[in-house]
Design a protein around this motif. Sequence first.
Motif, PDB file in Angstrom:
ATOM      1  N   ASP A  75       1.558  -6.080   0.994  1.00 17.04           N
ATOM      2  CA  ASP A  75       2.880  -5.932   1.588  1.00 17.04           C
ATOM      3  C   ASP A  75       3.186  -4.449   1.501  1.00 17.04           C
ATOM      4  O   ASP A  75       3.567  -3.939   0.445  1.00 17.04           O
ATOM      5  CB  ASP A  75       3.912  -6.767   0.816  1.00 17.04           C
ATOM      6  N   LYS A  76       3.002  -3.771   2.616  1.00 15.45           N
ATOM      7  CA  LYS A  76       3.106  -2.322   2.616  1.00 15.45           C
ATOM      8  C   LYS A  76       4.501  -1.857   2.225  1.00 15.45           C
ATOM      9  O   LYS A  76       4.666  -0.888   1.480  1.00 15.45           O
ATOM     10  CB  LYS A  76       2.745  -1.776   3.997  1.00 15.45           C
ATOM     11  N   ALA A  77       5.504  -2.552   2.695  1.00 13.81           N
ATOM     12  CA  ALA A  77       6.880  -2.136   2.435  1.00 13.81           C
ATOM     13  C   ALA A  77       7.235  -2.222   0.950  1.00 13.81           C
ATOM     14  O   ALA A  77       8.040  -1.447   0.437  1.00 13.81           O
ATOM     15  CB  ALA A  77       7.849  -2.978   3.257  1.00 13.81           C
ATOM     16  N   LYS A  78       6.608  -3.185   0.268  1.00 12.27           N
ATOM     17  CA  LYS A  78       6.941  -3.404  -1.140  1.00 12.27           C
ATOM     18  C   LYS A  78       5.902  -2.807  -2.087  1.00 12.27           C
ATOM     19  O   LYS A  78       6.028  -2.943  -3.308  1.00 12.27           O
ATOM     20  CB  LYS A  78       7.064  -4.908  -1.422  1.00 12.27           C
ATOM     21  N   ASN A  79       4.885  -2.151  -1.529  1.00 11.51           N
ATOM     22  CA  ASN A  79       3.813  -1.591  -2.357  1.00 11.51           C
ATOM     23  C   ASN A  79       3.191  -2.651  -3.253  1.00 11.51           C
ATOM     24  O   ASN A  79       2.916  -2.402  -4.439  1.00 11.51           O
ATOM     25  CB  ASN A  79       4.336  -0.428  -3.208  1.00 11.51           C
ATOM     26  N   VAL A  80       2.969  -3.812  -2.683  1.00  6.93           N
ATOM     27  CA  VAL A  80       2.408  -4.928  -3.437  1.00  6.93           C
ATOM     28  C   VAL A  80       1.095  -5.362  -2.800  1.00  6.93           C
ATOM     29  O   VAL A  80       1.010  -5.536  -1.586  1.00  6.93           O
ATOM     30  CB  VAL A  80       3.387  -6.112  -3.480  1.00  6.93           C
ATOM     31  N   VAL A  81       0.101  -5.528  -3.640  1.00  5.34           N
ATOM     32  CA  VAL A  81      -1.187  -6.080  -3.215  1.00  5.34           C
ATOM     33  C   VAL A  81      -1.366  -7.418  -3.922  1.00  5.34           C
ATOM     34  O   VAL A  81      -1.115  -7.525  -5.120  1.00  5.34           O
ATOM     35  CB  VAL A  81      -2.341  -5.132  -3.552  1.00  5.34           C
ATOM     36  N   SER A  82      -1.763  -8.408  -3.162  1.00  4.57           N
ATOM     37  CA  SER A  82      -1.889  -9.754  -3.721  1.00  4.57           C
ATOM     38  C   SER A  82      -3.331 -10.232  -3.695  1.00  4.57           C
ATOM     39  O   SER A  82      -4.125  -9.807  -2.852  1.00  4.57           O
ATOM     40  CB  SER A  82      -1.017 -10.733  -2.933  1.00  4.57           C
ATOM     41  N   LEU A  83      -3.624 -11.128  -4.611  1.00  7.32           N
ATOM     42  CA  LEU A  83      -4.926 -11.799  -4.657  1.00  7.32           C
ATOM     43  C   LEU A  83      -4.673 -13.294  -4.628  1.00  7.32           C
ATOM     44  O   LEU A  83      -4.174 -13.865  -5.602  1.00  7.32           O
ATOM     45  CB  LEU A  83      -5.690 -11.413  -5.926  1.00  7.32           C
ATOM     46  N   GLN A  84      -4.976 -13.891  -3.503  1.00  6.35           N
ATOM     47  CA  GLN A  84      -4.832 -15.333  -3.353  1.00  6.35           C
ATOM     48  C   GLN A  84      -6.142 -15.976  -3.778  1.00  6.35           C
ATOM     49  O   GLN A  84      -7.199 -15.649  -3.225  1.00  6.35           O
ATOM     50  CB  GLN A  84      -4.515 -15.687  -1.899  1.00  6.35           C
TER      51      GLN A  84
END
Length: 121
Positions: A75-84
């Motif tokens: 999520d570029k806007a939130k500076n979040v990278v996720s691992l599903q």
Amino acid sequence: QVQLEERGGGLVQAGGSLTLSCEASGRTDSIRRMAWFRRVPGQTRLFVGGILMASSLTYYSDSVEGEGRFTISRDKAKNVVSLQMNSLKPEDTAVYFCAAWVLNGQGYEYWGQGTQVTVSS
């Protein structure tokens, strides 16, 4: 400086799913790629997969890509990278770490504290 904070670890039954998130703060504009690693007690930290910040192109370790159970997104806007993580197995039990590679860096120099994922059989 970059700070990373992982969230989302926990206990899940085999076959279940879990999503980890990593929020970056600080000099986030300097981050060129982010990645997930995992470590089982007594073993070295292993690369799981990563994402290029400029293109959002993802890349995975051979074992992870072959199984297709893990997906990295951002999520570029939130500076979040996720691992599903889907179809989890007991052997996925590990501490999962988020890492960042910054401009002019020599590798993944910034690390989160890690989050425990435990998969019960």
